[in-house]
Design a protein around this motif. Structure first.
Motif, PDB file in Angstrom:
ATOM      1  N   TRP A 133       0.825  -1.203   0.000  1.00 48.81           N
ATOM      2  CA  TRP A 133       0.000   0.000   0.000  1.00 48.81           C
ATOM      3  C   TRP A 133       0.864   1.259   0.000  1.00 48.81           C
ATOM      4  O   TRP A 133       0.626   2.186  -0.771  1.00 48.81           O
ATOM      5  CB  TRP A 133      -0.931   0.000   1.207  1.00 48.81           C
ATOM      6  N   ILE A 134       1.880   1.289   0.866  1.00 54.44           N
ATOM      7  CA  ILE A 134       2.770   2.449   0.936  1.00 54.44           C
ATOM      8  C   ILE A 134       3.503   2.636  -0.390  1.00 54.44           C
ATOM      9  O   ILE A 134       3.629   3.756  -0.908  1.00 54.44           O
ATOM     10  CB  ILE A 134       3.772   2.295   2.096  1.00 54.44           C
ATOM     11  N   GLU A 181      14.602   7.799  -7.398  1.00 54.21           N
ATOM     12  CA  GLU A 181      13.699   7.850  -6.242  1.00 54.21           C
ATOM     13  C   GLU A 181      12.944   6.537  -6.099  1.00 54.21           C
ATOM     14  O   GLU A 181      12.839   5.991  -4.992  1.00 54.21           O
ATOM     15  CB  GLU A 181      12.710   9.008  -6.408  1.00 54.21           C
ATOM     16  N   GLU A 182      12.412   6.032  -7.216  1.00 51.89           N
ATOM     17  CA  GLU A 182      11.649   4.787  -7.168  1.00 51.89           C
ATOM     18  C   GLU A 182      12.524   3.622  -6.708  1.00 51.89           C
ATOM     19  O   GLU A 182      12.088   2.780  -5.912  1.00 51.89           O
ATOM     20  CB  GLU A 182      11.055   4.484  -8.551  1.00 51.89           C
ATOM     21  N   LEU A 183      13.743   3.572  -7.190  1.00 57.36           N
ATOM     22  CA  LEU A 183      14.618   2.434  -6.883  1.00 57.36           C
ATOM     23  C   LEU A 183      15.155   2.494  -5.451  1.00 57.36           C
ATOM     24  O   LEU A 183      15.191   1.478  -4.752  1.00 57.36           O
ATOM     25  CB  LEU A 183      15.774   2.389  -7.887  1.00 57.36           C
ATOM     26  N   ALA A 185      13.699   3.826  -3.047  1.00 58.72           N
ATOM     27  CA  ALA A 185      12.570   3.688  -2.118  1.00 58.72           C
ATOM     28  C   ALA A 185      12.500   2.291  -1.531  1.00 58.72           C
ATOM     29  O   ALA A 185      12.016   2.108  -0.404  1.00 58.72           O
ATOM     30  CB  ALA A 185      11.258   4.020  -2.833  1.00 58.72           C
ATOM     31  N   VAL A 186      12.963   1.277  -2.260  1.00 60.57           N
ATOM     32  CA  VAL A 186      12.930  -0.104  -1.750  1.00 60.57           C
ATOM     33  C   VAL A 186      13.727  -0.195  -0.452  1.00 60.57           C
ATOM     34  O   VAL A 186      13.258  -0.761   0.542  1.00 60.57           O
ATOM     35  CB  VAL A 186      13.494  -1.084  -2.792  1.00 60.57           C
ATOM     36  N   ALA A 187      14.943   0.372  -0.459  1.00 56.65           N
ATOM     37  CA  ALA A 187      15.787   0.324   0.737  1.00 56.65           C
ATOM     38  C   ALA A 187      15.378   1.353   1.777  1.00 56.65           C
ATOM     39  O   ALA A 187      15.383   1.077   2.979  1.00 56.65           O
ATOM     40  CB  ALA A 187      17.254   0.536   0.341  1.00 56.65           C
ATOM     41  N   LEU A 188      15.011   2.555   1.331  1.00 52.87           N
ATOM     42  CA  LEU A 188      14.684   3.619   2.279  1.00 52.87           C
ATOM     43  C   LEU A 188      13.358   3.381   2.984  1.00 52.87           C
ATOM     44  O   LEU A 188      13.184   3.744   4.148  1.00 52.87           O
ATOM     45  CB  LEU A 188      14.665   4.966   1.555  1.00 52.87           C
ATOM     46  N   GLN A 189      12.414   2.756   2.286  1.00 52.51           N
ATOM     47  CA  GLN A 189      11.124   2.461   2.919  1.00 52.51           C
ATOM     48  C   GLN A 189      11.297   1.469   4.058  1.00 52.51           C
ATOM     49  O   GLN A 189      10.608   1.554   5.083  1.00 52.51           O
ATOM     50  CB  GLN A 189      10.152   1.909   1.878  1.00 52.51           C
ATOM     51  N   VAL A 193      11.912   5.757   6.075  1.00 51.22           N
ATOM     52  CA  VAL A 193      12.084   7.107   5.533  1.00 51.22           C
ATOM     53  C   VAL A 193      10.886   7.427   4.649  1.00 51.22           C
ATOM     54  O   VAL A 193      10.654   6.761   3.636  1.00 51.22           O
ATOM     55  CB  VAL A 193      13.389   7.222   4.723  1.00 51.22           C
ATOM     56  N   GLU A 194      10.130   8.436   5.023  1.00 46.20           N
ATOM     57  CA  GLU A 194       8.926   8.813   4.294  1.00 46.20           C
ATOM     58  C   GLU A 194       9.274   9.498   2.973  1.00 46.20           C
ATOM     59  O   GLU A 194      10.399   9.949   2.759  1.00 46.20           O
ATOM     60  CB  GLU A 194       8.062   9.742   5.150  1.00 46.20           C
ATOM     61  N   LEU A 195       8.280   9.603   2.085  1.00 40.89           N
ATOM     62  CA  LEU A 195       8.493  10.135   0.745  1.00 40.89           C
ATOM     63  C   LEU A 195       9.087  11.539   0.773  1.00 40.89           C
ATOM     64  O   LEU A 195      10.049  11.833   0.053  1.00 40.89           O
ATOM     65  CB  LEU A 195       7.172  10.137  -0.037  1.00 40.89           C
ATOM     66  N   ARG A 196       8.520  12.419   1.577  1.00 43.13           N
ATOM     67  CA  ARG A 196       9.017  13.798   1.609  1.00 43.13           C
ATOM     68  C   ARG A 196      10.476  13.848   2.043  1.00 43.13           C
ATOM     69  O   ARG A 196      11.286  14.598   1.476  1.00 43.13           O
ATOM     70  CB  ARG A 196       8.150  14.643   2.539  1.00 43.13           C
ATOM     71  N   ALA A 197      10.822  13.039   3.039  1.00 42.40           N
ATOM     72  CA  ALA A 197      12.209  12.991   3.504  1.00 42.40           C
ATOM     73  C   ALA A 197      13.116  12.379   2.438  1.00 42.40           C
ATOM     74  O   ALA A 197      14.268  12.793   2.283  1.00 42.40           O
ATOM     75  CB  ALA A 197      12.306  12.188   4.804  1.00 42.40           C
TER      76      ALA A 197
END
Length: 271
Positions: A133-134, A181-183, A185-189, A193-197
């Motif tokens: 979902w996120i 950003e998309e790639l 996001a896998v590790a940062l999520q 780490v939220e999208l804005r950050a």
């Protein structure tokens, strides 16, 4: 310029990592293949029936004399297909990551554990449905931003000289930023780490991000290449995320050394 080269190096490191881990690479190909089939079917359908769709959408041109009717509708058909290709490039990564969330999550964790001095990888602690979902929500937000940039650059493309030289270059850098950003996001999520950050973190090192994402975006324009590069791109993006957050690698190098802003950004972006 050094950051541009460093970004490209992370892209190569990711490809080398999956080359050494054949099993992970094989599993990582599956989501890309599924997405490729879906996108190919959509583009073929557009190529076959796009002209009919344009004709249906422009009834006011039905009485125009030749050759203006054909030129006008042919131009709109070409624009429609060009926009579809741009949308495919911008969304391929997001859709592939969404389809392959469990595969790429596992791959990213293994990369983290492999390079971490303690042999551990951060975990989100969230159930799979919540992670999906996120990921879908954030991907939609990024897609809206990318589409706004796409429309703006498309309009600027009609400017004489600049539209045929400067605008395409800017377009590739914009594409590279959003791909990264998309790639990452896998590790940062997984690290909370939220999208804005995430966007703040990426903007703080734009040349590093461009060095990673822009060559990848150019490569993705070649048919089928995206499928085979995706597993390595996820691995490289995980390594890139570690540098952005200033995490140590297995050689004991702290990536925030010499970057006075790195520590503050990490603290602002962490959870």
């Amino acid at each position: 310029m050094r950051d541009l080269g460093a970004g490209f190096t992370y892209l190569l490191k990711g490809q080398r990592w999956v080359a050494r881990h054949g099993k992970q690479y094989g599993f990582g190909l599956l989501p890309g293949l599924i997405t490729l089939v879906l996108y190919s079917a959509a583009l073929v359908s557009l190529a076959l029936w796009g002209e009919d769709a344009v004709t249906w959408a422009t009834p006011f041109a039905g009485d125009w004399s030749s050759p203006w009717q054909g030129l006008f509708r042919g131009f709109l058909t070409a624009v429609l297909f060009a926009l579809a290709l741009l949308l495919a490039v911008l969304t391929f990564t997001a859709v592939t990551l969404l389809i392959g969330q469990p595969f790429y999550e596992n791959l990213s964790e293994k990369v983290d554990a492999d390079v971490d001095p303690n042999g551990t990888a951060p975990e989100s602690g969230l159930p799979l449905w919540r992670e999906l979902w996120i990921s879908a929500r954030d991907s939609l937000r990024i897609l809206v931003r990318a589409l706004l940039w796409g429309v703006l650059l498309f309009a600027l493309g009609f400017l004489p000289l600049v539209g045929q030289t400067v605008v395409p270059v800017i377009g590739f850098f914009v594409t590279g930023f959003f791909l990264t950003e998309e790639l990452t996001a896998v590790a940062l999520q997984r690290r909370g780490v939220e999208l804005r950050a995430r966007l703040t973190l990426l903007r703080s090192r734009k040349t590093l991000v461009w060095g990673f994402g822009t060559p990848l975006g150019l490569a993705f324009l070649v048919p089928f290449v995206a499928v085979f590069l995706m597993p390595g791109a996820v691995a490289g993006a995980t390594l890139l995320a570690r540098e952005l957050l200033g995490e140590e690698t297995d050689d004991g190098h702290d990536d925030t050394a010499g970057d006075p802003e790195g520590e503050d950004l990490t603290q602002r972006s962490w959870r």
